[in-house]
Design a protein around this motif. Sequence first.
Motif, PDB file in Angstrom:
ATOM      1  N   ARG A  14      69.595  22.283  69.285  1.00 49.29           N
ATOM      2  CA  ARG A  14      70.199  21.020  69.706  1.00 49.29           C
ATOM      3  C   ARG A  14      71.601  20.915  69.123  1.00 49.29           C
ATOM      4  O   ARG A  14      71.807  21.248  67.960  1.00 49.29           O
ATOM      5  N   VAL A  27      70.817  20.798  74.603  1.00 49.05           N
ATOM      6  CA  VAL A  27      69.563  21.442  74.193  1.00 49.05           C
ATOM      7  C   VAL A  27      69.388  22.746  74.962  1.00 49.05           C
ATOM      8  O   VAL A  27      69.601  22.779  76.167  1.00 49.05           O
ATOM      9  N   ALA A  79      68.982  22.058  64.696  1.00 48.84           N
ATOM     10  CA  ALA A  79      70.046  21.153  65.123  1.00 48.84           C
ATOM     11  C   ALA A  79      71.305  21.448  64.338  1.00 48.84           C
ATOM     12  O   ALA A  79      71.265  21.672  63.121  1.00 48.84           O
TER      13      ALA A  79
END
Length: 87
Positions: A14, A27, A79
Motif C-alpha cells: 500500500r 494497492v 505500507a
Amino acid sequence: MAASAQPGACIQVRLFASLREETGWSVQLVTPATTARTPLALWQQLELGPGEPPAGVRVAINQQFASWDAPLADGDELAFLPPISGG
C-alpha cells in the motif's frame, strides 16, 4: 507488477499520500523476488525511487511500524508512508 501467483505467496503493498500520487496506484499484490524479502528490497524491486527511499518515509508491516530491514512473509501487508505535514 501485480502478481498472478496464489494469494498466500503475495504481499499486499500500500502507498499513501504523495507516494500514491507519484506512482498512480495505492494497492498492489506483489510476488517478491527471492531476494526481496524486506521492505527496502521490495521498494527497490517496485522501482519506487532510485536506491534508498526518501528521508522520512516510514514502513508498516501488518499495521505495525517496522524497520526497512524487517523480514516479510507471504500474506503480509506492507505500507509505505511518506512524511505528512499538517496545517
